[in-house]
Scaffold this motif. Structure first.
Motif, PDB file in Angstrom:
ATOM      1  N   HIS A   1      51.064  50.039 -41.249  1.00 18.20           N
ATOM      2  CA  HIS A   1      50.856  50.824 -42.458  1.00 18.20           C
ATOM      3  C   HIS A   1      50.001  50.050 -43.442  1.00 18.20           C
ATOM      4  CE1 HIS A   1      53.710  53.714 -41.207  1.00 18.20           C
ATOM      5  NE2 HIS A   1      54.759  52.945 -41.320  1.00 18.20           N
ATOM      6  N   LYS A   2      49.745  48.784 -43.112  1.00 20.34           N
ATOM      7  CA  LYS A   2      49.115  47.918 -44.113  1.00 20.34           C
ATOM      8  C   LYS A   2      47.602  47.869 -43.925  1.00 20.34           C
ATOM      9  CE  LYS A   2      53.242  45.122 -44.602  1.00 20.34           C
ATOM     10  NZ  LYS A   2      53.888  43.844 -44.288  1.00 20.34           N
ATOM     11  N   PHE A   3      46.901  48.436 -44.871  1.00 25.29           N
ATOM     12  CA  PHE A   3      45.439  48.487 -44.769  1.00 25.29           C
ATOM     13  C   PHE A   3      44.823  47.099 -44.820  1.00 25.29           C
ATOM     14  CE2 PHE A   3      46.123  52.871 -46.377  1.00 25.29           C
ATOM     15  CZ  PHE A   3      45.666  53.493 -45.239  1.00 25.29           C
ATOM     16  N   ARG A   4      45.487  46.199 -45.566  1.00 26.87           N
ATOM     17  CA  ARG A   4      44.961  44.847 -45.665  1.00 26.87           C
ATOM     18  C   ARG A   4      44.837  44.230 -44.266  1.00 26.87           C
ATOM     19  NH1 ARG A   4      46.420  39.667 -45.995  1.00 26.87           N
ATOM     20  NH2 ARG A   4      48.502  40.168 -45.274  1.00 26.87           N
ATOM     21  N   GLU A   5      45.865  44.436 -43.449  1.00 27.00           N
ATOM     22  CA  GLU A   5      45.847  43.884 -42.092  1.00 27.00           C
ATOM     23  C   GLU A   5      44.802  44.582 -41.225  1.00 27.00           C
ATOM     24  OE1 GLU A   5      49.845  44.392 -40.839  1.00 27.00           O
ATOM     25  OE2 GLU A   5      50.580  42.729 -42.060  1.00 27.00           O
ATOM     26  N   VAL A   6      44.677  45.876 -41.432  1.00 30.19           N
ATOM     27  CA  VAL A   6      43.701  46.624 -40.642  1.00 30.19           C
ATOM     28  C   VAL A   6      42.297  46.107 -40.916  1.00 30.19           C
ATOM     29  CG1 VAL A   6      42.717  48.900 -40.216  1.00 30.19           C
ATOM     30  CG2 VAL A   6      45.166  48.679 -40.652  1.00 30.19           C
ATOM     31  N   THR A   7      41.965  45.994 -42.213  1.00 27.57           N
ATOM     32  CA  THR A   7      40.596  45.573 -42.527  1.00 27.57           C
ATOM     33  C   THR A   7      40.345  44.116 -42.170  1.00 27.57           C
ATOM     34  OG1 THR A   7      41.394  45.279 -44.768  1.00 27.57           O
ATOM     35  CG2 THR A   7      40.125  47.249 -44.352  1.00 27.57           C
ATOM     36  N   ALA A   8      41.387  43.294 -42.258  1.00 28.22           N
ATOM     37  CA  ALA A   8      41.182  41.872 -41.992  1.00 28.22           C
ATOM     38  C   ALA A   8      41.122  41.540 -40.504  1.00 28.22           C
ATOM     39  CB  ALA A   8      42.275  41.046 -42.668  1.00 28.22           C
ATOM     40  N   PHE A   9      41.854  42.284 -39.672  1.00 29.84           N
ATOM     41  CA  PHE A   9      41.985  41.826 -38.296  1.00 29.84           C
ATOM     42  C   PHE A   9      41.524  42.819 -37.223  1.00 29.84           C
ATOM     43  CE2 PHE A   9      45.120  39.407 -40.691  1.00 29.84           C
ATOM     44  CZ  PHE A   9      44.764  38.125 -40.331  1.00 29.84           C
ATOM     45  N   ALA A  10      41.535  44.121 -37.546  1.00 27.90           N
ATOM     46  CA  ALA A  10      41.344  45.083 -36.459  1.00 27.90           C
ATOM     47  C   ALA A  10      39.867  45.377 -36.201  1.00 27.90           C
ATOM     48  CB  ALA A  10      42.079  46.372 -36.786  1.00 27.90           C
ATOM     49  N   ASP A  11      39.554  45.795 -34.969  1.00 24.94           N
ATOM     50  CA  ASP A  11      38.214  46.243 -34.616  1.00 24.94           C
ATOM     51  C   ASP A  11      38.081  47.736 -34.850  1.00 24.94           C
ATOM     52  OD1 ASP A  11      37.467  43.722 -33.527  1.00 24.94           O
ATOM     53  OD2 ASP A  11      38.697  44.202 -31.779  1.00 24.94           O
ATOM     54  N   GLU A  12      39.102  48.466 -34.369  1.00 24.49           N
ATOM     55  CA  GLU A  12      39.012  49.925 -34.395  1.00 24.49           C
ATOM     56  C   GLU A  12      40.332  50.527 -34.845  1.00 24.49           C
ATOM     57  OE1 GLU A  12      37.038  52.096 -31.072  1.00 24.49           O
ATOM     58  OE2 GLU A  12      36.827  50.072 -30.284  1.00 24.49           O
ATOM     59  N   VAL A  13      40.274  51.752 -35.350  1.00 26.95           N
ATOM     60  CA  VAL A  13      41.509  52.467 -35.674  1.00 26.95           C
ATOM     61  C   VAL A  13      41.489  53.842 -35.034  1.00 26.95           C
ATOM     62  CG1 VAL A  13      42.001  51.376 -37.885  1.00 26.95           C
ATOM     63  CG2 VAL A  13      40.539  53.385 -37.810  1.00 26.95           C
ATOM     64  N   SER A  14      42.709  54.357 -34.753  1.00 24.47           N
ATOM     65  CA  SER A  14      42.890  55.759 -34.406  1.00 24.47           C
ATOM     66  C   SER A  14      43.963  56.276 -35.344  1.00 24.47           C
ATOM     67  CB  SER A  14      43.367  55.911 -32.964  1.00 24.47           C
ATOM     68  OG  SER A  14      42.360  55.496 -32.077  1.00 24.47           O
ATOM     69  N   VAL A  15      43.733  57.459 -35.883  1.00 23.69           N
ATOM     70  CA  VAL A  15      44.676  57.987 -36.858  1.00 23.69           C
ATOM     71  C   VAL A  15      45.378  59.209 -36.288  1.00 23.69           C
ATOM     72  CG1 VAL A  15      44.964  58.813 -39.214  1.00 23.69           C
ATOM     73  CG2 VAL A  15      43.153  57.177 -38.685  1.00 23.69           C
ATOM     74  N   LEU A  16      46.698  59.232 -36.412  1.00 18.61           N
ATOM     75  CA  LEU A  16      47.477  60.387 -35.988  1.00 18.61           C
ATOM     76  C   LEU A  16      48.050  61.077 -37.211  1.00 18.61           C
ATOM     77  CD1 LEU A  16      49.617  59.052 -32.981  1.00 18.61           C
ATOM     78  CD2 LEU A  16      47.519  60.369 -32.879  1.00 18.61           C
ATOM     79  N   ARG A  17      48.074  62.405 -37.161  1.00 17.72           N
ATOM     80  CA  ARG A  17      48.753  63.155 -38.208  1.00 17.72           C
ATOM     81  C   ARG A  17      49.443  64.342 -37.564  1.00 17.72           C
ATOM     82  NH1 ARG A  17      44.730  64.504 -41.855  1.00 17.72           N
ATOM     83  NH2 ARG A  17      44.619  66.714 -41.369  1.00 17.72           N
ATOM     84  N   ARG A  18      50.716  64.459 -37.800  1.00 17.89           N
ATOM     85  CA  ARG A  18      51.540  65.531 -37.231  1.00 17.89           C
ATOM     86  C   ARG A  18      51.321  65.681 -35.733  1.00 17.89           C
ATOM     87  NH1 ARG A  18      50.289  69.578 -41.810  1.00 17.89           N
ATOM     88  NH2 ARG A  18      51.378  68.599 -43.525  1.00 17.89           N
ATOM     89  N   GLY A  19      51.288  64.565 -35.040  1.00 18.23           N
ATOM     90  CA  GLY A  19      51.202  64.589 -33.579  1.00 18.23           C
ATOM     91  C   GLY A  19      49.796  64.747 -33.041  1.00 18.23           C
ATOM     92  N   GLU A  20      48.835  64.893 -33.928  1.00 16.06           N
ATOM     93  CA  GLU A  20      47.477  65.077 -33.431  1.00 16.06           C
ATOM     94  C   GLU A  20      46.581  63.903 -33.801  1.00 16.06           C
ATOM     95  OE1 GLU A  20      45.721  69.133 -33.729  1.00 16.06           O
ATOM     96  OE2 GLU A  20      47.725  69.606 -34.448  1.00 16.06           O
ATOM     97  N   HIS A  21      45.621  63.628 -32.905  1.00 12.90           N
ATOM     98  CA  HIS A  21      44.662  62.568 -33.151  1.00 12.90           C
ATOM     99  C   HIS A  21      43.586  63.143 -34.059  1.00 12.90           C
ATOM    100  CE1 HIS A  21      41.395  59.737 -31.387  1.00 12.90           C
ATOM    101  NE2 HIS A  21      41.901  59.260 -32.503  1.00 12.90           N
ATOM    102  N   VAL A  22      43.583  62.718 -35.334  1.00 12.08           N
ATOM    103  CA  VAL A  22      42.694  63.371 -36.296  1.00 12.08           C
ATOM    104  C   VAL A  22      41.445  62.567 -36.612  1.00 12.08           C
ATOM    105  CG1 VAL A  22      44.470  64.751 -37.419  1.00 12.08           C
ATOM    106  CG2 VAL A  22      44.054  62.420 -38.202  1.00 12.08           C
ATOM    107  N   GLY A  23      41.323  61.387 -36.054  1.00 13.26           N
ATOM    108  CA  GLY A  23      40.107  60.641 -36.333  1.00 13.26           C
ATOM    109  C   GLY A  23      40.271  59.168 -36.049  1.00 13.26           C
ATOM    110  N   GLY A  24      39.236  58.429 -36.343  1.00 17.94           N
ATOM    111  CA  GLY A  24      39.271  56.997 -36.097  1.00 17.94           C
ATOM    112  C   GLY A  24      37.873  56.450 -36.019  1.00 17.94           C
ATOM    113  N   GLY A  25      37.730  55.258 -35.497  1.00 17.76           N
ATOM    114  CA  GLY A  25      36.418  54.667 -35.366  1.00 17.76           C
ATOM    115  C   GLY A  25      36.481  53.179 -35.637  1.00 17.76           C
ATOM    116  N   LYS A  26      35.289  52.594 -35.791  1.00 17.51           N
ATOM    117  CA  LYS A  26      35.243  51.161 -36.061  1.00 17.51           C
ATOM    118  C   LYS A  26      35.690  50.889 -37.485  1.00 17.51           C
ATOM    119  CE  LYS A  26      31.733  49.405 -32.883  1.00 17.51           C
ATOM    120  NZ  LYS A  26      32.709  49.466 -31.823  1.00 17.51           N
ATOM    121  N   VAL A  27      36.471  49.848 -37.656  1.00 16.72           N
ATOM    122  CA  VAL A  27      36.973  49.514 -38.984  1.00 16.72           C
ATOM    123  C   VAL A  27      35.813  49.220 -39.929  1.00 16.72           C
ATOM    124  CG1 VAL A  27      38.311  47.812 -40.278  1.00 16.72           C
ATOM    125  CG2 VAL A  27      39.161  48.662 -38.105  1.00 16.72           C
TER     126      VAL A  27
END
Lengths: 512, 310
Positions: free
Chosen positions: A210-236
């Protein structure tokens, strides 16, 4: 040296994993609908989503805990069948859970050895210890191997969980909010290590966070789920945090913490010379000169396992005081129900299901705990079922507790909703002193924002608030004054305004 | 008989510790293994009585005390497996099933055991370790049954097993955290089934000792609650097989105090000393439990999955 032998089918490098059209249906409810996610080999991928968005369902399908209603998983481009967790392990997939899966009474060494699929029938502890020492040598952090895991602090347990996965030679790792129990420095260390392993091509990582700080500092890519559906994502690198947040929550308004009203009143809670043994019975907790005034939030920061849990237990009456005194509004306070009612003391302990609820009783009964024998200053003998239904129903609506019915056992609610129900009970009526510990542990960020806003509102209404939290961001956001707890006593105090975070961190780490 | 005066008392206690403790050793080590896997089998009292009956009956028919002991172990195994099998069903309480099996085992033993109250079956052999002495009381005290020695070895073997083998660690994992066990791919019910089975088999052997050595005959009052006491000893021994051995010895020795005082001619209040094992155990339990001083400290050695400690 003895290394856990690798299964022949697990390659010696990071795995690429993808899901195609994953759907998981419970009765007529879709927990997951047509989710297709691709995680490249050697990448650090983050799965974002609110509570109940389907993140856990997705990873449970990947790990073989659930049989998806439809959809496939492939590893390195090849479709695989994962009927149970063991099959996932044999394919090199591993998971670090939000709750600990270590066995409390076994030592770290015993936990590691028994977790191996090829644990020998007779365990030669001399060679095993040598093998473990050699393995630990290569790891960037150390965990004591010889004492029962139940006595380790939460942070150490989480490190051990991660070490276990690496020890087992897993090549694709799912981390379910791994840093929620760690200090920022520990979290950075842990994630930095995972990042290093992914960059070296030894590991692929899928992290729920849930922590955006960790996402931006360490991750390459994200996938976002909302209500069981994959609603987006991409390179951080292509996304801003506000874009990610927008994907996560859709179009819903967030509750912002209320403005801070300047208001300092009389001291409500005081602790003087208070002493008690800690959980292990080996060390002593000593709190002296702690005072919380009306209309202020005093935040107690610290690394988990430095006595915060015991301090909370002292205040809630779960742990007997050996020496010294706790005073509320100048009178001695022993945390009896009588006193809590007289002085308007309310609690929000951590793990509310365990510490503030009777798990098998209903939501209505749990919400009614403060009032079931009390009405308008008089004690009541008979339980008033109708009043209970009415008040519980009103509070469930007001605090947006999602429950199937008022008569559902509270244990059947999700973590966020249990916390909301407890919040509804504790924040209703006159509140003069509020004692809170880790209120947002494991909750998604819209629930977090709401809970923090309620705490601020209580403060602005004149309550004295003692906030014990392992989340430094939370302390910094809410507190008027910050204390640091280290090794069982208060090591440092600073006003929140203009606080030096480096200095706080040094005291948390015990270097001063 | 040589008169050795009050020296008879410690000798009787030693003899009692050796003679009386053996069934306690077997039942408590068996229960220890069961409880370390996360279940309580209170039915061991019934298993003990049924083991005593079946051991006696088979020994009588085959004329071999060892065949009787084996039969008792087998009967105990079946009782343990029955308990383990029933308890795997959801919402079944192991304590309730244990009580049911306690009554069932005793009843079944009384039913089948009626014809064996009169006949005499062969005894288990004893080793006269007191051969070097001329004092008959000492010789009697040191007349050690083989099963006693097996019990001592078993206590250390079980301790070693729990620490140094995969099976031992698996049992402890299942007993401490069923969730963790499942995450490791351990079939918790299967581990508990066999742990309860082994516990039952050991209790059966304990029963065979009762009917085939000391007191050495089959009757309906043969156990008088020893199986239940042994279950309590496991808690007293903090779930350690070696401690179970010591606790059993202590209990057996204390149990011999009353008869020993009576035999040296103390006729006043000796019956109070019959309560010695219970008083002693209670006293020690209170002393060891409050050693930490803090009421909030849990019994650290207790397996986490045990229904009494949850």
């Amino acid at each position: 040296m003895k290394v856990p032998p690798q299964d022949n089918r697990i390659p010696d490098r990071a795995l690429a994993v993808s899901t195609h059209g994953m759907t998981m249906r419970f009765a007529n409810f879709y927990a997951l609908r047509d989710a297709s996610i691709t995680i490249a080999a050697g990448s650090f991928h983050v799965l974002l989503g609110e509570n109940g968005a389907g993140k856990s369902t997705l990873v449970k399908c990947m790990m073989g805990f659930y049989r998806p209603t439809s959809g496939q998983i492939s590893i390195d481009g090849q479709e695989v069948d994962i009927p149970d967790p063991r099959a996932a392990h044999e394919l090199g997939l591993g998971m670090v859970y939000q709750h600990f899966t270590l066995v409390p009474s076994l030592t770290a060494a015993e936990n590691l050895v028994i977790s191996r699929a090829d644990a020998p029938a007779r365990i030669d502890w001399k060679t095993e210890r040598e093998g473990l020492a050699a393995f630990m040598e290569k790891m960037p952090f150390k965990v004591p191997l010889g004492i029962p895991v139940g006595r380790l602090a939460a942070g150490e347990k989480q490190k051990l969980e991660l070490l276990k996965q690496l020890y087992l030679g897993r090549r694709f790792l799912i981390l379910d909010e791994p840093t929620s129990v760690l200090t920022p420095a520990e979290a950075d260390e842990l994630l930095g290590m995972v990042r290093g392993l992914t960059e070296a091509g030894e590991l692929t990582c899928l992290m729920i966070s849930h922590k955006f700080r960790e996402v931006t500092a360490f991750a390459d890519e994200v996938s976002v789920l909302r209500r069981g559906e994959h609603v987006g994502g991409g390179k951080v690198s292509d996304l801003s945090t506000s874009e990610m947040a927008a994907m996560m929550i859709g179009d819903k308004e967030l509750v912002r913490p209320a403005a801070r009203l300047p208001f300092i009143g009389k001291p409500v809670l005081e602790m003087a010379g208070a002493k008690a043994p800690d959980r292990s019975g080996l060390k002593t907790i000593e709190i002296d000169g702690l005072a919380v005034k009306s209309g202020e939030v005093v935040g107690i920061a610290g690394v988990s396992g430095n006595g915060q849990m015991e301090l909370m237990e002292l205040l809630t009456g779960q742990r007997p005081l050996e020496k010294g005194a706790i005073r509320v509004k100048g009178a001695a306070y022993r945390a009896s129900r009588e006193e809590a009612r007289r002085f308007n003391v309310r609690y929000l302990p951590e793990e509310p299901l365990k510490n503030a609820c009777a798990p098998k009783m209903t939501v209505a009964e749990n919400i009614y705990f403060r009032d079931f024998d009390f009405l308008g200053g008089k004690t009541q003998f008979w339980l008033d079922g109708r009043r209970m239904k009415q008040e519980a129903g009103r509070l469930v609506g007001e605090y947006k507790v999602k429950t199937a019915s008022l008569n559902a056992p509270i244990a059947s609610l999700s973590g966020g909703n249990v916390q909301r129900a407890v919040l509804a009970r504790e924040f209703t009526g006159a509140v003069d002193l509020l004692v809170i510990a880790n209120p947002c542990f494991g909750l998604d960020f819209s629930a977090v924002a709401e809970i923090r806003a309620r705490i601020m509102a209580a403060r602005n209404a004149g309550a004295a608030v003692l906030l014990i939290s392992e989340d430094l961001d939370e302390i910094l956001e809410l507190s008027d004054r910050i204390l640091v707890m280290s090794d069982g006593h208060i090591a440092y105090e600073t006003p929140a305004e203009g606080a030096d975070i480096g200095e706080i961190g040094r005291h948390m780490a015990g270097h001063h | 008989m040589t008169d050795i005066g009050y020296w008879g008392v410690p000798l009787a206690i030693l003899g009692g510790a050796i003679r009386v403790s053996t069934p306690f050793i077997f039942v408590s080590i068996g229960e220890c293994i069961t409880e370390r896997s996360g279940r309580i089998n209170l039915g061991l009292e019934g298993t003990l009585v049924f083991g005593a009956m079946s051991g006696y009956a088979v020994a009588y028919h085959t004329d071999s005390a060892w065949a009787g002991t084996l039969a008792a172990a087998f009967a105990g195994l079946l009782f343990g497996l029955l308990h383990g099998w029933i308890c795997k069903f959801p919402k079944v309480n192991d304590i309730a099933i244990g009580i049911a099996l306690m009554i069932f085992g005793s009843g079944l033993a009384f039913f089948f055991g009626k014809p064996y109250v009169q006949p005499v079956a062969p005894d288990l052999p004893a080793i006269p370790l007191g051969f070097w002495s001329d004092i008959p009381q000492l010789q009697a005290a040191l007349n050690v049954n083989v099963l006693f020695l097996v019990g001592i070895a078993l206590a250390f073997a079980a301790s070693w097993m729990l620490k140094n083998t995969r099976i031992g660690l698996t049992i402890r994992v299942a007993g401490d955290s069923a969730d963790a066990a499942r995450a490791l791919g351990i079939d918790v019910n299967r581990v508990r089934l066999w742990s309860t089975g082994v516990g039952g088999a050991l209790a059966g052997i304990g029963g065979a000792y009762l009917s085939l050595y000391y007191p050495g005959s089959w009757n309906e009052g043969i156990s008088s609650g020893q199986g239940l006491m042994a279950v309590a000893l496991v808690i007293f021994a903090r779930w350690s097989p070696v401690n179970c051995l010591y606790a059993s010895l202590l209990f057996g020795g204390a149990g011999a105090l009353g008869p020993a005082l009576q035999s040296v001619g103390i006729s006043q209040g000796y019956y109070l000393f019959y309560a010695a094992p219970y008083v002693l155990t209670l006293g020690l339990l209170v002393a060891t439990s409050s050693a930490g001083g803090s009421a909030t400290r849990a019994i650290t050695a207790a397996p986490g999955e045990l229904s009494i400690t949850k």
